[in-house]
Design a protein around this motif. Structure first.
Motif, PDB file in Angstrom:
ATOM      1  N   PHE A  63       0.833  -1.200   0.000  1.00  0.00           N
ATOM      2  CA  PHE A  63       0.000   0.000   0.000  1.00  0.00           C
ATOM      3  C   PHE A  63       0.875   1.260   0.000  1.00  0.00           C
ATOM      4  O   PHE A  63       0.659   2.189  -0.781  1.00  0.00           O
ATOM      5  CB  PHE A  63      -0.933  -0.004   1.219  1.00  0.00           C
ATOM      6  CG  PHE A  63      -1.751   1.248   1.327  1.00  0.00           C
ATOM      7  CD1 PHE A  63      -2.883   1.429   0.530  1.00  0.00           C
ATOM      8  CD2 PHE A  63      -1.394   2.262   2.225  1.00  0.00           C
ATOM      9  CE1 PHE A  63      -3.638   2.577   0.620  1.00  0.00           C
ATOM     10  CE2 PHE A  63      -2.145   3.417   2.314  1.00  0.00           C
ATOM     11  CZ  PHE A  63      -3.273   3.578   1.510  1.00  0.00           C
ATOM     12  N   GLN A  64       1.868   1.291   0.881  1.00  0.00           N
ATOM     13  CA  GLN A  64       2.743   2.470   0.950  1.00  0.00           C
ATOM     14  C   GLN A  64       3.547   2.644  -0.345  1.00  0.00           C
ATOM     15  O   GLN A  64       3.677   3.757  -0.866  1.00  0.00           O
ATOM     16  CB  GLN A  64       3.699   2.344   2.150  1.00  0.00           C
ATOM     17  CG  GLN A  64       3.010   2.431   3.499  1.00  0.00           C
ATOM     18  CD  GLN A  64       2.529   1.063   3.994  1.00  0.00           C
ATOM     19  OE1 GLN A  64       2.317   0.148   3.195  1.00  0.00           O
ATOM     20  NE2 GLN A  64       2.334   0.964   5.308  1.00  0.00           N
ATOM     21  N   LEU A  66       2.859   1.478  -3.386  1.00  0.00           N
ATOM     22  CA  LEU A  66       1.990   1.855  -4.501  1.00  0.00           C
ATOM     23  C   LEU A  66       1.524   3.301  -4.369  1.00  0.00           C
ATOM     24  O   LEU A  66       1.316   3.992  -5.373  1.00  0.00           O
ATOM     25  CB  LEU A  66       0.791   0.908  -4.576  1.00  0.00           C
ATOM     26  CG  LEU A  66       1.119  -0.532  -5.011  1.00  0.00           C
ATOM     27  CD1 LEU A  66      -0.144  -1.399  -4.971  1.00  0.00           C
ATOM     28  CD2 LEU A  66       1.724  -0.553  -6.420  1.00  0.00           C
ATOM     29  N   SER A  67       1.363   3.764  -3.128  1.00  0.00           N
ATOM     30  CA  SER A  67       0.973   5.168  -2.924  1.00  0.00           C
ATOM     31  C   SER A  67       2.061   6.104  -3.439  1.00  0.00           C
ATOM     32  O   SER A  67       1.786   7.114  -4.110  1.00  0.00           O
ATOM     33  CB  SER A  67       0.707   5.431  -1.436  1.00  0.00           C
ATOM     34  OG  SER A  67      -0.363   4.642  -0.968  1.00  0.00           O
ATOM     35  N   VAL A  68       3.321   5.763  -3.127  1.00  0.00           N
ATOM     36  CA  VAL A  68       4.440   6.568  -3.639  1.00  0.00           C
ATOM     37  C   VAL A  68       4.462   6.543  -5.159  1.00  0.00           C
ATOM     38  O   VAL A  68       4.669   7.569  -5.827  1.00  0.00           O
ATOM     39  CB  VAL A  68       5.779   6.058  -3.067  1.00  0.00           C
ATOM     40  CG1 VAL A  68       6.958   6.792  -3.712  1.00  0.00           C
ATOM     41  CG2 VAL A  68       5.810   6.229  -1.552  1.00  0.00           C
ATOM     42  N   VAL A  70       1.927   5.992  -7.226  1.00  0.00           N
ATOM     43  CA  VAL A  70       0.797   6.757  -7.774  1.00  0.00           C
ATOM     44  C   VAL A  70       1.116   8.251  -7.760  1.00  0.00           C
ATOM     45  O   VAL A  70       0.821   8.978  -8.722  1.00  0.00           O
ATOM     46  CB  VAL A  70      -0.487   6.456  -6.969  1.00  0.00           C
ATOM     47  CG1 VAL A  70      -1.591   7.446  -7.331  1.00  0.00           C
ATOM     48  CG2 VAL A  70      -0.957   5.039  -7.259  1.00  0.00           C
ATOM     49  N   CYS A  71       1.723   8.716  -6.666  1.00  0.00           N
ATOM     50  CA  CYS A  71       2.109  10.138  -6.611  1.00  0.00           C
ATOM     51  C   CYS A  71       3.119  10.472  -7.692  1.00  0.00           C
ATOM     52  O   CYS A  71       3.044  11.531  -8.335  1.00  0.00           O
ATOM     53  CB  CYS A  71       2.684  10.462  -5.231  1.00  0.00           C
ATOM     54  SG  CYS A  71       1.477  10.381  -3.885  1.00  0.00           S
ATOM     55  N   SER A 104      11.061  10.447  -4.219  1.00  0.00           N
ATOM     56  CA  SER A 104      10.372   9.195  -4.542  1.00  0.00           C
ATOM     57  C   SER A 104      11.281   7.997  -4.294  1.00  0.00           C
ATOM     58  O   SER A 104      10.860   6.985  -3.695  1.00  0.00           O
ATOM     59  CB  SER A 104       9.911   9.222  -5.996  1.00  0.00           C
ATOM     60  OG  SER A 104       9.424   7.965  -6.400  1.00  0.00           O
ATOM     61  N   GLN A 108      10.693   4.928  -1.470  1.00  0.00           N
ATOM     62  CA  GLN A 108      10.635   3.506  -1.821  1.00  0.00           C
ATOM     63  C   GLN A 108      11.722   2.726  -1.076  1.00  0.00           C
ATOM     64  O   GLN A 108      11.483   1.594  -0.619  1.00  0.00           O
ATOM     65  CB  GLN A 108      10.806   3.326  -3.334  1.00  0.00           C
ATOM     66  CG  GLN A 108       9.688   3.923  -4.175  1.00  0.00           C
ATOM     67  CD  GLN A 108       8.374   3.157  -4.049  1.00  0.00           C
ATOM     68  OE1 GLN A 108       8.054   2.595  -2.999  1.00  0.00           O
ATOM     69  NE2 GLN A 108       7.591   3.160  -5.122  1.00  0.00           N
TER      70      GLN A 108
END
Length: 449
Positions: A63-64, A66-68, A70-71, A104, A108
């Motif tokens: 989740f974390q 994929l959130s990065v 997506v941003c 980014s 990650q």
């Protein structure tokens, strides 16, 4: 001297403006390369997550991560939309874009082991790119920021936990990841440094051409001021000579001598030509009226031009071919006539027995072509045609003719092309945009602007 300084200052200001535009255009291309690199980074992150999750059964904070991602994707889409329209990219904007990439990557790595993740060496890619793309002070900022990120990741991170039944050892995974990271760094550096280097070389070449053009235009300004001053100085003696010749024609000893009267008339005709040349110089400089453009028709302009040139030159066989069928109103600057005269005079000098002048057009351009049967251009002259003092005649001041023609055409938005004909002789073609010549709706003032 004050006028000279003002004109040179204007030229230098225009040159600086052009150089800024070139630098901005280079920055725009480099920004597009960063956007492409960011898409590759997104694809690499997706591939790494899939391999680690499905291939190695490593539990990642999806989740974390994929959130990065997506941003990062949202930022890249926004960057693409903005820089697709906006052409001006500054060093500050490139620096901020690279900060997003560093942030980014740091996020990650934070979720995947921190400094123990072999992909931490991707920071080197950011540092090298900043050294190529950014100014030195911005590059050192990137070095400082990446160092702080590494220090942060060495203390704060989510360690990777291998499954208990995994057949892979952490050391083996680290070594494999290190090899993959090296290959990625090497491939991306080769691809993008090559592209960026090509952009920088193209920008440098354009800047060199602009600086050369600025130097040539400054040279023209100085010559124009000198010619204008000389024309003013010649006006008085020419007028005096004209008065003296008129008096001589009325004196009995000359009026009753047919031979002397004929010679006086010949000198008077040459004097009239000299005065016309002086008036043309002043007219081209814009000193005899506010605008130097004249409203006429295309056919009338070239008919008058050819008649004037042919009546004052000893051309044995001169052909004029106007291939433009339709007639339309044009606004020709007086320098256009002088420009054509210059090319015709050069052709007549090397080919006194025959030369041809053709006028043609297509939908967008007017073509003025002068062909002669002379020896043609030497290869070294042809390579640098239009540069000052580039002449095979070997006399002081030679080579300025095509130089002035080139710059007049360029001022009008056109160009000059020169080549040697296969059957012998040379051809010089002046290409002028019709949009800068044709008068629409009789509005000469707007057209002149």
């Amino acid at each position: 001297m004050a006028i000279n300084t003002d004109i040179v200052s204007i030229r230098q200001g225009a040159s600086a403006f052009d150089e800024t535009n070139v630098l901005n255009e280079t920055g725009h291309k480099n920004m597009l390369h960063l956007i492409h690199l960011r898409w590759l980074a997104v694809g690499g992150q997706i591939a790494t997550i899939l391999v680690a999750t499905w291939g190695l059964n490593i539990q990642l904070p999806l989740f974390q991560m994929l959130s990065v991602m997506v941003c990062l994707i949202a930022f890249n889409i926004g960057s693409h939309l903005r820089w697709h329209e906006e052409r001006v990219v500054s060093n500050r904007e490139l620096f901020l874009a690279m900060l997003v990439d560093i942030a980014s990557l740091t996020a990650q790595l934070y979720f995947t082991g921190g400094i123990n993740n072999p992909f931490v060496f991707l920071f080197l890619l950011q540092v090298i790119l900043s050294a190529v793309l950014l100014r030195s002070e911005s590059t050192w900022l990137v070095v400082g920021i990446t160092t702080l990120c590494l220090a942060f990741l060495s203390v704060f991170n989510h360690p990777l936990v291998l499954p208990l039944n995994s057949t892979y050892k952490l050391a083996d995974l680290y070594a494999s990841g290190l090899v993959i990271c090296f290959v990625l760094n090497a491939a991306l550096l080769v691809i993008f440094i090559t592209r960026i280097g090509r952009n920088l070389r193209a920008g440098d070449a354009t800047l060199a051409a602009l600086r050369q053009r600025a130097a040539e235009e400054e040279h023209i300004v100085r010559m124009g001021l000198l010619a204008s001053g000389a024309a003013h100085e010649l006006g008085t003696p020419l007028a005096t000579m004209s008065v003296v010749l008129s008096d001589w024609k009325r004196m009995p000893q000359f009026a009753n001598n047919a031979d002397m009267l004929e010679e006086i008339e010949e000198v008077e005709s040459q004097l009239i030509r000299c005065k016309s040349i002086v008036s043309g110089i002043l007219l081209s400089a814009g000193e005899t009226r506010g605008e130097s453009s004249a409203k006429t028709t295309l056919h009338d302009f070239f008919e008058d031009l050819v008649q004037e040139w042919e009546s004052s030159r000893p051309a044995q066989h001169f052909e004029f071919n106007n291939q433009v069928e339709e007639e339309f109103t044009v606004a020709f600057d007086s320098t256009v006539k002088q420009m054509v005269f210059n090319v015709l005079d050069n052709a007549l000098e090397v080919s006194p027995n025959w030369l041809r002048f053709d006028v043609s057009k297509n939908q967008e351009h007017l073509f003025l072509t002068v062909t002669d049967q002379g020896p043609g251009f030497r290869a070294d002259i042809l390579e640098q045609v239009g540069t000052p003092y580039n002449s095979s005649k070997g006399r002081p001041g030679g080579g300025l003719g095509l130089f002035l023609v080139m710059n007049v055409a360029r001022t009008l938005g056109g160009s000059v092309q020169a080549r040697n004909c296969s059957e012998g002789g040379a051809e010089v073609r002046i290409v002028l945009p019709l949009s800068s010549l044709v008068v629409q709706d009789g509005n000469l003032e707007n057209q002149a602007r």
